[in-house]
Design a protein around this motif. Sequence first.
Motif, PDB file in Angstrom:
ATOM      1  N   GLN A 129     -13.369 -49.669  11.273  1.00 16.78           N
ATOM      2  CA  GLN A 129     -14.256 -48.570  11.618  1.00 16.78           C
ATOM      3  C   GLN A 129     -13.480 -47.404  12.228  1.00 16.78           C
ATOM      4  O   GLN A 129     -13.771 -46.240  11.939  1.00 16.78           O
ATOM      5  CB  GLN A 129     -15.332 -49.057  12.587  1.00 16.78           C
ATOM      6  CG  GLN A 129     -16.270 -50.098  12.001  1.00 16.78           C
ATOM      7  CD  GLN A 129     -17.320 -50.561  12.994  1.00 16.78           C
ATOM      8  OE1 GLN A 129     -17.462 -49.999  14.074  1.00 16.78           O
ATOM      9  NE2 GLN A 129     -18.061 -51.595  12.632  1.00 16.78           N
ATOM     10  N   VAL A 130     -12.502 -47.703  13.063  1.00 13.54           N
ATOM     11  CA  VAL A 130     -11.687 -46.644  13.666  1.00 13.54           C
ATOM     12  C   VAL A 130     -10.870 -45.926  12.604  1.00 13.54           C
ATOM     13  O   VAL A 130     -10.713 -44.697  12.642  1.00 13.54           O
ATOM     14  CB  VAL A 130     -10.776 -47.232  14.762  1.00 13.54           C
ATOM     15  CG1 VAL A 130      -9.884 -46.156  15.356  1.00 13.54           C
ATOM     16  CG2 VAL A 130     -11.616 -47.882  15.849  1.00 13.54           C
ATOM     17  N   PHE A 131     -10.349 -46.673  11.628  1.00 12.89           N
ATOM     18  CA  PHE A 131      -9.599 -46.060  10.532  1.00 12.89           C
ATOM     19  C   PHE A 131     -10.493 -45.104   9.745  1.00 12.89           C
ATOM     20  O   PHE A 131     -10.103 -43.958   9.460  1.00 12.89           O
ATOM     21  CB  PHE A 131      -9.048 -47.145   9.610  1.00 12.89           C
ATOM     22  CG  PHE A 131      -8.258 -46.612   8.441  1.00 12.89           C
ATOM     23  CD1 PHE A 131      -6.892 -46.411   8.545  1.00 12.89           C
ATOM     24  CD2 PHE A 131      -8.876 -46.303   7.230  1.00 12.89           C
ATOM     25  CE1 PHE A 131      -6.164 -45.911   7.475  1.00 12.89           C
ATOM     26  CE2 PHE A 131      -8.166 -45.804   6.160  1.00 12.89           C
ATOM     27  CZ  PHE A 131      -6.797 -45.611   6.283  1.00 12.89           C
ATOM     28  N   ALA A 132     -11.688 -45.554   9.399  1.00 13.94           N
ATOM     29  CA  ALA A 132     -12.611 -44.702   8.655  1.00 13.94           C
ATOM     30  C   ALA A 132     -13.002 -43.470   9.457  1.00 13.94           C
ATOM     31  O   ALA A 132     -13.134 -42.367   8.913  1.00 13.94           O
ATOM     32  CB  ALA A 132     -13.865 -45.497   8.266  1.00 13.94           C
ATOM     33  N   ALA A 133     -13.167 -43.629  10.768  1.00 13.99           N
ATOM     34  CA  ALA A 133     -13.528 -42.495  11.613  1.00 13.99           C
ATOM     35  C   ALA A 133     -12.417 -41.453  11.651  1.00 13.99           C
ATOM     36  O   ALA A 133     -12.683 -40.244  11.576  1.00 13.99           O
ATOM     37  CB  ALA A 133     -13.848 -42.984  13.022  1.00 13.99           C
TER      38      ALA A 133
END
Length: 312
Positions: A129-133
Amino acid sequence: MSEPAAPARRPAPRTRSGPPQLNRSQKLMVFVLSMTLFGLANILTEVLPEIRIGPVELSVSYLAFVPVVMASLFHPLYAALGAPLGEIVFVDLLMGDFSGIGELEGYLQLFLGLYIAGCLVRDPRRRGQVFAASVTAVAVDKLLSAVVDIGKVMVGVEDAEYVAGLPESILLLEGVGFTTDLVISGVLFGALPAMAMAPRLYGKVEPLLGMAPRDPARPAPLAERGTGAFLLTALLLAFVSMIAAFTSGIVDNFGVWEPGFIDRYGQRFLWVGVSAACLVLIALVVSVRYLVHARRERAAQDAGAGRGEGRR
């Protein structure tokens, strides 16, 4: 005889969606902390070298992991509002490179990217999720910027600055710039550091500010008042940023402030911005410690008063 009907079960009460509510002081803390840290990060990018590979110039637009981690750990709205302002205050104004009304374009575009990115993170411990954000934040910012640049060239507000060795196509030029920014700022200096930092900082930084960590069961909704309202607001902000960019291109030196500090004093003047950001950060830390200490004393007094009334 017929058995009495079983009483109807009441539905379980629904928990309020969204992150924990913050008071005014906590909102200001997140805003100022995001502004200060991103301002310091942008000062660092001023001294990073630029690499040229053939006709393509590679540079770091900003250290995206700093605001992305802030938007992932804290309320994304106030983190997204503060981060772009840090670049304007500690880099553009103090470094003497303030482009006037044109700064509104970059502020709104980065705000939209960071807010959407922060809402995408339900659990900061989930690295995916952090990567996508991180990628989303840079993609939204740079895509809106590319659309504005293409619009200015097509309308005739500005001339395209073509790169030697590449075909004279504004679409190709913006496409190359978007791709390099997404890889460098979005992945190398965004997603990879953010994936390492966000899970480690989760649950450790928030109590220092007197806040509860974000609950994965209560994520920040991207559209609190409906998807249509959010899309309308996003389109309106994008339109305002485009008007600001067009106005800056049409009206020369409208609100521009460029005293030339860097040209006069060299890179040493960057320490002025660093000192100002550090002073703000120190003042914030002192204020946070005072507020947290005052709340603990108030809670202890209330608990003592409650025990005294119970004994009576």
